[in-house]
Scaffold this motif. Structure first.
Motif, PDB file in Angstrom:
ATOM      1  N   GLU A  51       0.896  -0.926  -0.138  1.00  0.00           N
ATOM      2  CA  GLU A  51      -0.047  -0.066   0.216  1.00  0.00           C
ATOM      3  C   GLU A  51       0.853   1.199   0.031  1.00  0.00           C
ATOM      4  O   GLU A  51       0.612   2.364  -0.604  1.00  0.00           O
ATOM      5  N   ARG A  52       1.966   1.331   0.834  1.00  0.00           N
ATOM      6  CA  ARG A  52       2.867   2.377   0.620  1.00  0.00           C
ATOM      7  C   ARG A  52       3.544   2.673  -0.845  1.00  0.00           C
ATOM      8  O   ARG A  52       3.724   3.555  -1.214  1.00  0.00           O
ATOM      9  N   ARG A  53       3.734   1.572  -1.343  1.00  0.00           N
ATOM     10  CA  ARG A  53       4.145   1.762  -2.820  1.00  0.00           C
ATOM     11  C   ARG A  53       3.141   2.374  -3.621  1.00  0.00           C
ATOM     12  O   ARG A  53       3.329   2.859  -4.395  1.00  0.00           O
ATOM     13  N   ASN A  54       1.932   1.738  -3.410  1.00  0.00           N
ATOM     14  CA  ASN A  54       0.830   2.284  -4.452  1.00  0.00           C
ATOM     15  C   ASN A  54       0.659   3.745  -4.010  1.00  0.00           C
ATOM     16  O   ASN A  54       0.195   4.641  -4.948  1.00  0.00           O
ATOM     17  N   CYS A  55       0.706   4.208  -2.778  1.00  0.00           N
ATOM     18  CA  CYS A  55       0.417   5.531  -2.268  1.00  0.00           C
ATOM     19  C   CYS A  55       1.394   6.332  -2.860  1.00  0.00           C
ATOM     20  O   CYS A  55       1.278   7.439  -3.496  1.00  0.00           O
ATOM     21  N   LEU A  56       2.983   5.725  -2.894  1.00  0.00           N
ATOM     22  CA  LEU A  56       3.954   6.484  -3.466  1.00  0.00           C
ATOM     23  C   LEU A  56       3.599   7.057  -5.046  1.00  0.00           C
ATOM     24  O   LEU A  56       3.610   7.892  -5.628  1.00  0.00           O
ATOM     25  N   SER A  57       3.108   5.806  -5.710  1.00  0.00           N
ATOM     26  CA  SER A  57       2.612   6.070  -7.144  1.00  0.00           C
ATOM     27  C   SER A  57       1.824   6.981  -7.521  1.00  0.00           C
ATOM     28  O   SER A  57       1.660   7.820  -8.313  1.00  0.00           O
ATOM     29  N   CYS A  58       0.660   7.053  -6.725  1.00  0.00           N
ATOM     30  CA  CYS A  58      -0.322   7.716  -6.750  1.00  0.00           C
ATOM     31  C   CYS A  58      -0.208   9.121  -6.563  1.00  0.00           C
ATOM     32  O   CYS A  58      -0.433  10.185  -7.368  1.00  0.00           O
ATOM     33  N   MET A  59       0.479   9.352  -5.581  1.00  0.00           N
ATOM     34  CA  MET A  59       0.799  10.681  -5.190  1.00  0.00           C
ATOM     35  C   MET A  59       1.897  11.388  -6.180  1.00  0.00           C
ATOM     36  O   MET A  59       1.975  12.547  -6.300  1.00  0.00           O
ATOM     37  N   ARG A  60       2.839  10.545  -6.755  1.00  0.00           N
ATOM     38  CA  ARG A  60       3.937  11.077  -7.744  1.00  0.00           C
ATOM     39  C   ARG A  60       2.983  11.297  -9.023  1.00  0.00           C
ATOM     40  O   ARG A  60       3.288  12.416  -9.383  1.00  0.00           O
ATOM     41  N   GLU A  61       1.877  10.584  -9.328  1.00  0.00           N
ATOM     42  CA  GLU A  61       1.103  10.905 -10.646  1.00  0.00           C
ATOM     43  C   GLU A  61       0.244  12.187 -10.351  1.00  0.00           C
ATOM     44  O   GLU A  61       0.469  13.030 -11.193  1.00  0.00           O
ATOM     45  N   LEU A  62      -0.060  12.353  -9.209  1.00  0.00           N
ATOM     46  CA  LEU A  62      -0.832  13.557  -8.844  1.00  0.00           C
ATOM     47  C   LEU A  62      -0.102  14.789  -8.896  1.00  0.00           C
ATOM     48  O   LEU A  62      -0.256  16.012  -9.594  1.00  0.00           O
ATOM     49  N   ALA A  63       1.266  14.622  -8.445  1.00  0.00           N
ATOM     50  CA  ALA A  63       2.310  15.849  -8.414  1.00  0.00           C
ATOM     51  C   ALA A  63       2.437  16.113  -9.966  1.00  0.00           C
ATOM     52  O   ALA A  63       2.797  17.312 -10.089  1.00  0.00           O
ATOM     53  N   LEU A  64       2.708  15.205 -10.705  1.00  0.00           N
ATOM     54  CA  LEU A  64       3.017  15.230 -12.109  1.00  0.00           C
ATOM     55  C   LEU A  64       1.890  16.009 -13.127  1.00  0.00           C
ATOM     56  O   LEU A  64       2.256  16.890 -13.744  1.00  0.00           O
ATOM     57  N   ASN A  65       0.792  15.453 -12.703  1.00  0.00           N
ATOM     58  CA  ASN A  65      -0.526  15.734 -13.610  1.00  0.00           C
ATOM     59  C   ASN A  65      -1.414  16.646 -12.886  1.00  0.00           C
ATOM     60  O   ASN A  65      -2.247  17.281 -13.864  1.00  0.00           O
ATOM     61  N   HIS A  66      -1.377  16.797 -11.587  1.00  0.00           N
ATOM     62  CA  HIS A  66      -2.472  17.600 -11.217  1.00  0.00           C
ATOM     63  C   HIS A  66      -1.939  18.336  -9.935  1.00  0.00           C
ATOM     64  O   HIS A  66      -2.374  18.260  -8.959  1.00  0.00           O
ATOM     65  N   ASN A  67      -0.759  19.074 -10.218  1.00  0.00           N
ATOM     66  CA  ASN A  67      -0.230  19.715  -9.253  1.00  0.00           C
ATOM     67  C   ASN A  67      -0.790  20.961  -8.438  1.00  0.00           C
ATOM     68  O   ASN A  67      -0.506  21.258  -7.307  1.00  0.00           O
ATOM     69  N   ASP A  68      -2.079  21.268  -8.801  1.00  0.00           N
ATOM     70  CA  ASP A  68      -2.844  22.161  -8.086  1.00  0.00           C
ATOM     71  C   ASP A  68      -3.561  21.344  -6.919  1.00  0.00           C
ATOM     72  O   ASP A  68      -4.354  21.933  -6.340  1.00  0.00           O
ATOM     73  N   ILE A  69      -3.545  20.063  -6.932  1.00  0.00           N
ATOM     74  CA  ILE A  69      -4.479  19.419  -6.052  1.00  0.00           C
ATOM     75  C   ILE A  69      -3.599  19.288  -4.734  1.00  0.00           C
ATOM     76  O   ILE A  69      -2.729  18.642  -4.775  1.00  0.00           O
ATOM     77  N   GLN A  70      -4.245  19.572  -3.602  1.00  0.00           N
ATOM     78  CA  GLN A  70      -3.615  19.165  -2.356  1.00  0.00           C
ATOM     79  C   GLN A  70      -3.414  17.882  -2.250  1.00  0.00           C
ATOM     80  O   GLN A  70      -4.170  17.000  -2.379  1.00  0.00           O
ATOM     81  N   ARG A  71      -2.215  17.390  -1.630  1.00  0.00           N
ATOM     82  CA  ARG A  71      -1.905  15.905  -1.314  1.00  0.00           C
ATOM     83  C   ARG A  71      -1.597  15.660   0.031  1.00  0.00           C
ATOM     84  O   ARG A  71      -0.555  16.190   0.646  1.00  0.00           O
ATOM     85  N   ILE A  72      -2.401  15.060   0.727  1.00  0.00           N
ATOM     86  CA  ILE A  72      -2.046  14.678   1.917  1.00  0.00           C
ATOM     87  C   ILE A  72      -2.130  12.895   2.402  1.00  0.00           C
ATOM     88  O   ILE A  72      -2.802  12.257   1.636  1.00  0.00           O
ATOM     89  N   VAL A  73      -1.072  12.534   3.145  1.00  0.00           N
ATOM     90  CA  VAL A  73      -1.134  11.014   3.517  1.00  0.00           C
ATOM     91  C   VAL A  73      -1.470  10.967   4.847  1.00  0.00           C
ATOM     92  O   VAL A  73      -1.089  11.609   5.747  1.00  0.00           O
ATOM     93  N   LEU A  74      -2.318   9.924   5.383  1.00  0.00           N
ATOM     94  CA  LEU A  74      -2.683   9.667   6.609  1.00  0.00           C
ATOM     95  C   LEU A  74      -1.745   8.408   6.945  1.00  0.00           C
ATOM     96  O   LEU A  74      -2.012   7.297   6.355  1.00  0.00           O
TER      97      LEU A  74
END
Length: 211
Positions: A51-74
């Motif tokens: 799940e940590r690996r999946n989270c890393l991938s998800c947040m990396r993609e968001l940072a690249l393609n949707h940089n205006d969206i806030q990214r938070i990890v619980l």
């Protein structure tokens, strides 16, 4: 935190002002992002490597393609929060330890959701950085070699250092990450060596429109 737990959390003030969308698949989130204007994506972890690996991938993609969206990890606990803080390559707005008392979790999450204009500038995100020094390049290299099964003598040969020096760097990495075993270091190494596309629990938030 389960979908039910997240739903209950966002039913409580002040989080009840936000509209919560729950996703368990990466492709479902991608489709929703193309149709809905989200301002925040929250990824809830459960102390599992995959799940940590999946989270890393998800947040990396968001940072690249949707940089205006806030990214938070619980994170599931302080240890996991430290791993995320030290090793995630993409910048996050916040990392919250969800094992804290409920009132603290509500306060911290509410504070982050109100702060949508800056990345990596808030106190909640940098608590772990200020209390735990970042890993050095040598310490990161040792973790990478360990993840591929190299022994300490083999790592010393690869890095052209003596064994005592490698052991000292390994010990420093363990102190910084708050782990006391090779298993803990391998958990950290996972985040350094994997960027898989995967699935996990994600949540997205929108501010409801009032007419």
């Amino acid at each position: 935190m389960s979908a039910i737990g997240l739903t209950h959390l966002f039913a409580m003030p002040p989080l009840s002002d936000y509209k919560l969308h729950l996703f368990t698949r990466a492709d479902s989130l991608k489709v929703a992002l193309s149709r809905t204007s989200f301002f925040s994506v929250i990824y809830s972890l459960s102390d599992a490597r995959e799940e940590r690996r999946n989270c890393l991938s998800c947040m990396r993609e968001l940072a690249l393609n949707h940089n205006d969206i806030q990214r938070i990890v619980l994170a599931s606990g302080e240890m996991e929060a430290k791993l995320v803080s030290h090793l995630f390559p993409s910048r996050l707005h916040g990392i919250i330890n969800k094992a804290v008392p409920l009132i603290e979790l509500l306060d911290e999450l509410s504070a982050l959701l109100k702060e949508t204009g800056r990345v990596n500038d808030n106190m909640l995100n940098h608590w772990y950085v200020s209390h735990n020094r970042m890993l050095s390049p040598t310490e990161r290299a040792i973790l990478r070699y360990m993840s591929f099964g190299y022994s300490i003598p083999e790592i010393a040969t690869q890095l052209e250092r003596n064994i005592k020096t490698i052991r000292a760097h390994k010990f420093n990495a363990m102190v910084k990450l708050g782990v006391n075993s090779d298993v803990g270091l391998l958990d950290a190494a996972d985040l350094l060596t994997h960027l898989p596309a995967g699935e996990g629990r994600r949540t997205a938030l929108t501010i409801p429109a009032f007419s």
